[in-house]
Design an enzyme around this catalytic site. Structure first.
Site, PDB file in Angstrom:
ATOM      1  N   GLY A  94       0.740  -1.183   0.032  1.00 38.57           N
ATOM      2  CA  GLY A  94       0.041  -0.031   0.197  1.00 38.57           C
ATOM      3  C   GLY A  94       0.843   1.439   0.009  1.00 38.57           C
ATOM      4  N   GLU A 147       4.884  -6.210   2.147  1.00 34.65           N
ATOM      5  CA  GLU A 147       4.452  -6.768   0.977  1.00 34.65           C
ATOM      6  C   GLU A 147       4.258  -5.804   0.004  1.00 34.65           C
ATOM      7  OE1 GLU A 147       1.988 -10.196   1.832  1.00 34.65           O
ATOM      8  OE2 GLU A 147       0.115  -8.473   2.189  1.00 34.65           O
ATOM      9  N   GLY A 174       3.852  -3.938  -3.802  1.00 39.70           N
ATOM     10  CA  GLY A 174       3.726  -4.297  -5.246  1.00 39.70           C
ATOM     11  C   GLY A 174       3.990  -3.005  -5.896  1.00 39.70           C
ATOM     12  N   ARG A 175       3.119  -2.138  -5.826  1.00 43.99           N
ATOM     13  CA  ARG A 175       3.068  -0.945  -6.878  1.00 43.99           C
ATOM     14  C   ARG A 175       4.361   0.057  -6.457  1.00 43.99           C
ATOM     15  NH1 ARG A 175      -1.058   1.361  -8.652  1.00 43.99           N
ATOM     16  NH2 ARG A 175      -2.508   0.511  -6.994  1.00 43.99           N
ATOM     17  N   CYS A 222     -13.131   0.253 -29.761  1.00 42.43           N
ATOM     18  CA  CYS A 222     -14.566   1.025 -30.010  1.00 42.43           C
ATOM     19  C   CYS A 222     -15.178   1.097 -28.839  1.00 42.43           C
ATOM     20  CB  CYS A 222     -15.228  -0.302 -31.017  1.00 42.43           C
ATOM     21  SG  CYS A 222     -14.335  -0.656 -32.411  1.00 42.43           S
ATOM     22  N   TYR A 241       0.696  -3.007 -12.314  1.00 38.65           N
ATOM     23  CA  TYR A 241      -0.832  -2.899 -12.473  1.00 38.65           C
ATOM     24  C   TYR A 241      -1.218  -2.424 -13.963  1.00 38.65           C
ATOM     25  CZ  TYR A 241      -0.940  -3.731  -7.557  1.00 38.65           C
ATOM     26  OH  TYR A 241      -0.769  -4.336  -6.322  1.00 38.65           O
TER      27      TYR A 241
HETATM   28  C1  LIG Z   1      -2.454  -6.082  -3.584  1.00 38.67           C
HETATM   29  C2  LIG Z   1      -1.792  -6.422  -2.241  1.00 38.67           C
HETATM   30  C3  LIG Z   1      -0.831  -5.897  -1.956  1.00 38.67           C
HETATM   31  C4  LIG Z   1       0.182  -5.064  -2.649  1.00 38.67           C
HETATM   32  O1  LIG Z   1      -0.580  -3.944  -2.579  1.00 38.67           O
HETATM   33  P1  LIG Z   1       0.314  -2.736  -3.298  1.00 38.67           P
HETATM   34  O2  LIG Z   1      -0.769  -1.697  -3.162  1.00 38.67           O
HETATM   35  O3  LIG Z   1       0.840  -2.934  -4.485  1.00 38.67           O
HETATM   36  O4  LIG Z   1       1.483  -2.490  -2.404  1.00 38.67           O
HETATM   37  C5  LIG Z   1      -0.081  -6.419  -0.490  1.00 38.67           C
HETATM   38  N1  LIG Z   1      -0.842  -7.296   0.115  1.00 38.67           N
HETATM   39  C6  LIG Z   1      -1.980  -7.856  -0.218  1.00 38.67           C
HETATM   40  C7  LIG Z   1      -2.749  -8.694   0.539  1.00 38.67           C
HETATM   41  C8  LIG Z   1      -2.846  -7.393  -1.182  1.00 38.67           C
HETATM   42  O5  LIG Z   1      -3.946  -7.636  -1.771  1.00 38.67           O
END
Ligand SMILES: *Cc1c(COP(=O)(O)O)cnc(C)c1O
Length: 410
Positions: free
Chosen positions: A237, A275, A277-278, A353, A382
């Site tokens: 997050g 954890e 991601g983004r 379209c 994403y």
């Molecule tokens: C999507 C997700 C993440 C990663 O979220 P980001 O916003 O990309 O950092 C981490 N943990 C869980 C459980 C998620 O669903």
């Protein structure tokens, strides 16, 4: 748009120019900078205080190159389906995996146990029972974190996963029951809690505060139920701003405040897991799409691209105007004059379209020609992975993974 061209961007531009020169079709490609990815992850991993571990939430970008690039740097991977678990095992036989996500099927739980995942995030009571049952059949003990949907109201972020009704996790009100259930199940070891409650948060102070709230909750559960807590997973997050490029999640500020929280609240023996991601993946990717037509309808200027939201759904999904720069390309193969617009606001639309196929809206440009390329930044997370690739059956983009500074060694 942002005119500052860094080294990595020069590399990207050189790649776009090469794609145009070498290809017979309009340019359409995702370009991923592996050096940037590795560097970013390394900075995050190195800066975390003792007792913290960095996982990569691979749903942000599960490409093999990303996983291979990150494997030596991160502690492990967070996977949200058995497909993702398999992808990790294709690049590493023993990298720690956390298996989360709602709606896990029996076969997923079973295969994940066989593939040696480190932890399950249990999303419900039913899931707890099934994990224990399946582990029992395989003669294993499953290590589990309870994913809790906290009841406290959280401050604003673009997406919020908890603190309000969602399909994620176990309601905080049901935590006592879930803990007792977990403790009673024979093939399950309750190792702690998972509290991913916020998404795309840009405020480092807030993020540290959130960890402090998590820590207090976990301490309370630990004491009330006499638990041995080994892990607190504080989720991902960490945010990226797509609309204000100067606005950044201040990682060093977060680390400083996190260290203070951990010093104050010591919970011996508990590892704090992150954890993201983004935050790791977004800045490492670009989406390059060539302008195949220019038009003016009802006084609005449109650039029609080779590509669009079927490759890059993020701007549409979030309803923002995605940042891009123009890569001017001189090549023009037609025997008639090259259309161009100057000093107008253009809307960048894709080849689908549907009027929703828009990546950026009303952006002032000084000059744009058919045959130039729009290079969208912040497309590494994403992007391709969340998009409806086969809608309208257009061909897929190229996916190019490169190391910045080594563009001539390919
Ligand atoms: C999507 C997700 C993440 C990663 O979220 P980001 O916003 O990309 O950092 C981490 N943990 C869980 C459980 C998620 O669903």
């Amino acid at each position: 748009m942002n005119a500052v061209v860094t080294k990595a961007e020069r590399t990207v531009i050189a790649l776009v120019e090469r794609l145009k020169k070498d290809g017979s079709e309009p340019v359409c490609a995702f370009l991923y900078d592996k050096r940037e990815l590795r560097g970013r992850a390394q900075t995050c991993a190195d800066s975390l205080p003792e007792g913290c571990r960095l996982f990569y939430a691979m749903k942000a970008n599960p490409s093999r190159d990303y996983l291979e690039c990150l494997a030596p740097v991160v502690y492990g991977f967070e996977a949200a389906s058995i497909g993702e678990v398999r992808k990790v095992r294709e690049v590493s036989a023993d990298k720690p995996i956390i298996f989360g996500g709602p709606g896990k099927k029996d076969y997923e739980i079973s295969e994940a146990l066989e593939l040696g995942v480190m932890l399950f995030h249990a999303e419900s009571m039913h899931e707890l029972r099934r994990i224990s049952l399946i582990a029992g059949r395989l003669g294993k003990i499953a290590s589990v974190l309870l994913r809790v949907n906290l009841r406290a109201s959280f401050p604003e972020a673009t997406l919020v996963m908890a603190g309000r009704p969602t399909q994620f996790g176990i309601d905080e009100a049901d935590v006592p029951e879930a803990i007792q259930l977990a403790q009673s199940l024979p093939h399950l070891q309750l190792e702690g809690f998972h509290l991913h409650s916020i998404s795309n948060n840009l405020d480092a102070h807030l993020h540290a505060l959130l960890i402090s709230v998590y820590w207090d909750r976990v301490t309370e559960w630990k004491e009330t139920f006499g638990l041995t807590v080994r892990y607190l997973n504080a989720g991902g997050g960490f945010g990226i701003s797509y609309t204000d490029l100067d606005r950044k999640f201040e990682w060093p500020v977060f680390i400083k405040e996190l260290s203070r929280v951990l010093e104050e609240k010591r919970l011996p023996g508990v590892e704090l897991l992150f954890e993201p991601g983004r935050y790791l993946a977004a800045t490492c990717g670009y989406y390059a799409a060539e302008v195949v037509d220019l038009k003016c309808n009802h006084d609005k200027h449109y650039a029609v691209l080779r590509g669009g939201s079927h490759h890059f759904r993020l701007p549409g999904a979030w309803q923002h105007s995605h940042p891009f720069e123009i890569v001017p390309l001189e090549q023009w193969d037609y025997p008639f004059p090259r259309p161009e617009v100057r000093d107008v606001e253009i809307t960048a639309a894709g080849e689908l379209c549907t009027p929703k196929d828009v990546l950026a809206r009303d952006v002032r440009i000084s000059r744009l020609r058919i045959g130039d390329v729009l290079l969208f930044h912040l497309a590494g997370a994403y992007g391709w992975t969340i998009s409806a690739h086969d809608f309208l059956s257009h061909s897929h983009p190229d996916h190019i993974f490169f190391e910045a500074g080594q563009e001539d060694s390919q």
